[in-house]
Design an enzyme around this catalytic site. Structure first.
Site, mmCIF file in Angstrom:
data_model
loop_
_atom_site.group_PDB
_atom_site.id
_atom_site.type_symbol
_atom_site.label_atom_id
_atom_site.label_comp_id
_atom_site.label_asym_id
_atom_site.label_seq_id
_atom_site.Cartn_x
_atom_site.Cartn_y
_atom_site.Cartn_z
ATOM 1 N N GLU A 153 0.798 -1.245 0.000
ATOM 2 C CA GLU A 153 0.000 0.000 0.000
ATOM 3 C C GLU A 153 0.821 1.281 0.000
ATOM 4 O OE1 GLU A 153 -2.778 -0.426 3.235
ATOM 5 O OE2 GLU A 153 -3.695 -2.212 2.358
ATOM 6 N N GLU A 258 -6.041 -11.022 -1.421
ATOM 7 C CA GLU A 258 -6.875 -10.860 -0.223
ATOM 8 C C GLU A 258 -8.343 -10.845 -0.616
ATOM 9 O OE1 GLU A 258 -5.514 -7.504 2.137
ATOM 10 O OE2 GLU A 258 -3.416 -7.961 1.751
HETATM 11 C C1 XIL Z 1 -6.547 -6.642 8.103
HETATM 12 C C2 XIL Z 1 -6.851 -7.834 9.007
HETATM 13 O O1 XIL Z 1 -7.702 -8.718 8.310
HETATM 14 C C3 XIL Z 1 -7.509 -7.376 10.288
HETATM 15 O O2 XIL Z 1 -7.660 -8.467 11.196
HETATM 16 C C4 XIL Z 1 -6.677 -6.272 10.942
HETATM 17 O O3 XIL Z 1 -7.362 -5.766 12.058
HETATM 18 C C5 XIL Z 1 -6.398 -5.147 9.963
HETATM 19 O O4 XIL Z 1 -5.785 -5.667 8.792
HETATM 20 N N1 XIL Z 1 -5.066 -4.885 3.552
HETATM 21 C C6 XIL Z 1 -4.071 -5.699 4.031
HETATM 22 C C7 XIL Z 1 -4.355 -6.613 5.154
HETATM 23 O O5 XIL Z 1 -2.971 -5.750 3.433
HETATM 24 O O6 XIL Z 1 -3.226 -6.817 5.968
HETATM 25 C C8 XIL Z 1 -5.510 -6.102 6.010
HETATM 26 O O7 XIL Z 1 -5.792 -7.086 6.988
HETATM 27 C C9 XIL Z 1 -6.701 -5.789 5.137
HETATM 28 C C10 XIL Z 1 -6.375 -4.738 4.115
#
Ligand code: XIL
Length: 369
Positions: A153, A258
């Site tokens: 990011e 994701e």
């Molecule tokens: C999220 C997790 O799923 C949560 O449990 C945590 O509280 C916050 O992060 N982008 C990413 C992930 O790269 O690491 C994030 O994961 C979601 C968005």
């Protein structure tokens, strides 16, 4: 007799191979085994195998794993001189035990940063932090972790670079340096840049520039991760397809890292996955607290089917598709961007039962007769 025996052996072993392949369990990972890895994010409890039912579902359906949280800097490197690898060890051992592809998430990210890192103001100190952090973690799992999100990011929605603590202290060269450090620590591991909304035109253009810059600067980058925290109606399949084509034209692999699909309204049409955004809840924003209506269940199944159909069309460019969680009950989307909602973004429901969307993804590989 001498000749009959080998014949018999050959025939019985052929029969055996046939039977075992017929008996092969129907699962996502088996259905897609010749296409790309099918992964899931694991929570700390899942890494520790706390629930046997969840664990057998994970082992049955998935052949790739990402740690949902435990490898982020605030957990793995909580103080300047202290690393905590207790859960990371279990995560990697879990993947090895189950012969899974193991993805590391994530080395350099402005969110879920340890408080001590947030305070770094000086470029010398930040450089030293990056070198120590990346080298220590990547070398520790050299040859055992298969790919890394080196940077997560780093882009704004318009494709410019996010003013993170890394950019502010080091300027844009931190991006190239991060990839160089990771490659030096494990020259064979695949290195990814990962982001959300990088299938949208402006951010995609920024991401393409970024990949070119990393390569031009001598960094090794093997892939781009599109997070794919998506919605029922957007992004369009056209933009997803353009992204697959444009990224792979740069010579990098494309992974969907994701994947989940929210079925709930987003405040102010929020897109993306900035974990720092939070909004007030209301009944209107939590329309299905008890159950998902069939009409939406069907929409979700159709959306997943069309997305996976596109993935299959470009399977030669796609390395991995990872869901952000195993089942609906544990999804981060129940708590983000509004706390206490009931979302239905994955292929298994709160009882671990496969949903219509699961069948629609499987049926692409095993058409109904
Ligand atoms: C999220 C997790 O799923 C949560 O449990 C945590 O509280 C916050 O992060 N982008 C990413 C992930 O790269 O690491 C994030 O994961 C979601 C968005």
């Amino acid at each position: 007799m001498k000749f009959i025996k080998p014949y018999l052996l050959a025939i019985t072993s052929l029969l055996f191979v046939n039977c075992t392949s017929k008996k092969e369990v129907t699962s996502l990972k088996n259905a897609y085994k010749n296409d790309f890895y099918i992964g899931t994010a694991l929570s700390a409890d899942q890494i520790e195998e706390k629930d046997a039912k969840v664990d057998s579902l994970i082992r049955k359906e998935f052949n790739a794993i990402t740690a949902e949280n435990i490898m982020k800097s605030m957990f793995v490197h909580p103080q300047k001189d202290k690393y905590d690898f207790a859960l990371t060890e279990k995560f990697v051992a879990y993947g090895e035990k189950n012969k899974m592809f193991i993805h590391g998430h994530t080395l350099i990210w402005h969110s879920q940063l340890a408080p001590w890192m947030q305070k770094i103001k000086d470029s010398t100190e930040m450089k030293a932090f990056m070198k120590d952090h990346i080298t220590t973690i990547v070398s520790k799992y050299k040859g055992r972790i298969d790919s890394w999100d080196v940077v997560n990011e780093a882009l704004n929605e318009d494709g410019t670079l996010r003013k993170s603590v890394f950019l502010n202290t080091l300027g844009e060269s931190y991006l190239i340096d991060a990839f160089k450090l990771a490659a030096a620590a494990d020259p064979k591991v695949d290195l990814y840049y990962n982001d959300y909304n990088n299938e949208e035109p402006a951010k995609r253009a920024g991401n393409i520039n970024l990949i070119k810059k990393i390569k031009a600067g001598g960094g090794k980058i093997d892939g781009v991760g599109i997070q794919a925290h998506w919605r029922l109606e957007s992004p369009s399949l056209e933009e997803i397809e353009k992204s697959i084509l444009e990224y792979s034209a740069l010579g990098v692999k494309v992974a969907f890292t994701e994947l989940d699909i929210t079925v709930l309204p987003n405040p102010w049409d929020l897109k993306g996955a900035d974990v720092n955004q939070n909004f007030e809840g209301s009944a209107k924003m939590n329309p299905y607290p008890k159950a998902l209506p069939d009409s939406i269940q069907n929409k979700l199944a159709d959306r997943y089917a069309s997305i996976f159909k596109l993935f299959l069309k470009h399977k030669d460019k796609i390395s991995r598709v990872t869901f952000w969680g195993v089942y609906d009950g544990q999804s981060w989307l129940n708590g983000w961007p509004i706390k206490g909602r009931t979302n239905y973004p994955l292929l298994f429901d709160t009882q671990l039962i496969s949903k219509k969307a699961y069948n629609s993804v499987l049926e692409l590989k095993q058409p109904k007769k």
